[in-house]
Design a protein around this motif. Structure first.
Motif, PDB file in Angstrom:
ATOM      1  N   HIS A 275       0.861  -1.176   0.000  1.00 12.79           N
ATOM      2  CA  HIS A 275       0.000   0.000   0.000  1.00 12.79           C
ATOM      3  C   HIS A 275       0.902   1.233   0.000  1.00 12.79           C
ATOM      4  O   HIS A 275       1.711   1.412   0.913  1.00 12.79           O
ATOM      5  CB  HIS A 275      -0.911   0.018   1.230  1.00 12.79           C
ATOM      6  N   ILE A 276       0.778   2.055  -1.024  1.00 16.86           N
ATOM      7  CA  ILE A 276       1.662   3.199  -1.214  1.00 16.86           C
ATOM      8  C   ILE A 276       0.834   4.486  -1.216  1.00 16.86           C
ATOM      9  O   ILE A 276      -0.173   4.586  -1.920  1.00 16.86           O
ATOM     10  CB  ILE A 276       2.443   3.099  -2.539  1.00 16.86           C
TER      11      ILE A 276
ATOM     12  N   VAL B  38       4.738   7.339 -12.882  1.00 16.22           N
ATOM     13  CA  VAL B  38       6.147   7.749 -12.972  1.00 16.22           C
ATOM     14  C   VAL B  38       6.639   8.300 -11.636  1.00 16.22           C
ATOM     15  O   VAL B  38       7.847   8.398 -11.411  1.00 16.22           O
ATOM     16  CB  VAL B  38       6.369   8.788 -14.091  1.00 16.22           C
ATOM     17  N   LEU B  39       5.708   8.661 -10.750  1.00 16.74           N
ATOM     18  CA  LEU B  39       6.070   9.182  -9.435  1.00 16.74           C
ATOM     19  C   LEU B  39       6.295   8.060  -8.422  1.00 16.74           C
ATOM     20  O   LEU B  39       6.665   8.334  -7.279  1.00 16.74           O
ATOM     21  CB  LEU B  39       4.971  10.119  -8.918  1.00 16.74           C
ATOM     22  N   LEU B  40       6.067   6.809  -8.828  1.00 16.30           N
ATOM     23  CA  LEU B  40       6.194   5.665  -7.928  1.00 16.30           C
ATOM     24  C   LEU B  40       7.464   4.875  -8.202  1.00 16.30           C
ATOM     25  O   LEU B  40       7.540   3.680  -7.920  1.00 16.30           O
ATOM     26  CB  LEU B  40       4.969   4.751  -8.060  1.00 16.30           C
TER      27      LEU B  40
ATOM     28  N   PHE C 256       8.988   1.499  -6.414  1.00 16.57           N
ATOM     29  CA  PHE C 256       7.956   0.673  -5.793  1.00 16.57           C
ATOM     30  C   PHE C 256       7.451  -0.367  -6.799  1.00 16.57           C
ATOM     31  O   PHE C 256       7.582  -0.180  -8.012  1.00 16.57           O
ATOM     32  CB  PHE C 256       6.800   1.540  -5.298  1.00 16.57           C
ATOM     33  N   PRO C 257       6.844  -1.462  -6.315  1.00 15.26           N
ATOM     34  CA  PRO C 257       6.378  -2.537  -7.208  1.00 15.26           C
ATOM     35  C   PRO C 257       5.093  -2.147  -7.919  1.00 15.26           C
ATOM     36  O   PRO C 257       3.994  -2.561  -7.538  1.00 15.26           O
ATOM     37  CB  PRO C 257       6.157  -3.708  -6.245  1.00 15.26           C
ATOM     38  N   THR C 258       5.202  -1.355  -8.977  1.00 16.61           N
ATOM     39  CA  THR C 258       4.020  -0.731  -9.580  1.00 16.61           C
ATOM     40  C   THR C 258       3.173  -1.682 -10.416  1.00 16.61           C
ATOM     41  O   THR C 258       2.016  -1.372 -10.697  1.00 16.61           O
ATOM     42  CB  THR C 258       4.438   0.457 -10.472  1.00 16.61           C
TER      43      THR C 258
ATOM     44  N   LEU D 235      -3.990   6.899  -2.834  1.00 16.19           N
ATOM     45  CA  LEU D 235      -3.534   5.625  -2.292  1.00 16.19           C
ATOM     46  C   LEU D 235      -3.505   4.573  -3.388  1.00 16.19           C
ATOM     47  O   LEU D 235      -4.428   4.500  -4.215  1.00 16.19           O
ATOM     48  CB  LEU D 235      -4.471   5.171  -1.165  1.00 16.19           C
ATOM     49  N   PHE D 236      -2.443   3.760  -3.378  1.00 17.25           N
ATOM     50  CA  PHE D 236      -2.327   2.618  -4.290  1.00 17.25           C
ATOM     51  C   PHE D 236      -2.224   1.348  -3.454  1.00 17.25           C
ATOM     52  O   PHE D 236      -1.601   1.336  -2.398  1.00 17.25           O
ATOM     53  CB  PHE D 236      -1.070   2.744  -5.161  1.00 17.25           C
ATOM     54  N   THR D 237      -2.828   0.273  -3.950  1.00 17.24           N
ATOM     55  CA  THR D 237      -2.786  -0.993  -3.222  1.00 17.24           C
ATOM     56  C   THR D 237      -2.743  -2.157  -4.193  1.00 17.24           C
ATOM     57  O   THR D 237      -3.200  -2.040  -5.345  1.00 17.24           O
ATOM     58  CB  THR D 237      -3.999  -1.138  -2.286  1.00 17.24           C
TER      59      THR D 237
END
Length: 242
Positions: free
Chosen positions: A64-65, A85-87, A90-92, A110-112
């Motif tokens: 969770h990012i 591109v801002l992540l 991280f494991p996108t 939030l990303f999950t």
């Protein structure tokens, strides 16, 4: 099999970006199979225990990012410029956004990797609150506050009650919603004869944007993760295996 690079493994498990975890490795804080490893490119054989600061690394099932989205980025993988591109670091591949923010909207995104958590955070049945800072073209009024609290009628459909508040300057307001419809904030104020000049999401449920710098991302803390899961009636999805 050579295994996975140590820096990639640590970043995938949410310990920071590739650069951040590389610094952690070079500082001698990581041990693989009981031995200190200072090379971020070291390949970790599958099943070999890894420790950080003397503690066994818990391999997480989900990631969770939290991103502080700037204006000008699109919440999409296929359109440019993409928020993905801002992540970097991280494991996108398996990260999906919990809702969307318009291109010109800033704030908490939030990303999950957990599809069930994503569903519960976005489904209207769970009424997860979303708090926004809004700059309006004209001052908000008590009539606006009452209309939002009663449930504004938008295109013939009544919305869930929303809380509108402000301080000394009623052109700067905070709005709390319990649903997330397409362009909802802008459409609500447009229906009241006003226009949104600036929009920023400050919170999602108990998750706060806080002082995360604009354009930067970080993993959730265990406390934040637990609060999100509990808030939608789920247990925290962590385990000792992938």
């Amino acid at each position: 099999m050579r295994g996975e690079r140590l820096d990639k493994l640590l970043a995938r498990l949410g310990l920071g970006s590739r650069k951040e975890v590389a610094r952690l490795v070079r500082a001698g804080r990581v041990r693989v199979a009981g031995e200190a490893v200072r090379d971020p490119g070291f390949h970790v054989p599958e099943g070999v225990p890894v420790e950080v600061d003397g503690k066994p690394l818990a391999l997480r099932r989900h990631h969770h990012i939290l991103l502080h989205k700037p204006a000008g980025y699109v919440t999409s993988r296929t359109e440019e410029p993409s928020v993905y591109v801002l992540l970097s670091g991280f494991p996108t591949r398996d990260l999906f956004p919990v809702g969307r923010l318009d291109k010109d909207t800033e704030g908490l995104l939030l990303f999950t990797t957990d599809g069930e958590l994503l569903h519960r955070l976005t489904h209207p049945r769970h009424k997860v609150e979303k708090r926004y800072l809004v700059h309006l073209e004209r001052p908000a009024t008590e009539e606006d506050r009452r209309a939002f609290a009663e449930g504004l009628i938008l295109e013939g459909e009544r919305l869930l009650p929303a809380a509108l508040s402000w301080g000394e300057d009623p052109t700067w307001v905070e709005l709390v919603l319990r649903e997330g419809r397409f362009h909802q904030v802008k459409r609500m104020f447009q229906a009241r004869g006003n226009r949104v000049v600036y929009l920023k999401r400050l919170a999602l449920g108990l998750l706060e944007l806080g002082d995360l710098p604009l354009g930067e991302a970080r993993p959730l803390t265990p406390e934040e993760e637990g609060a999100l899961y509990q808030g939608v009636g789920l247990f925290t999805e962590c385990s000792q295996g992938t």
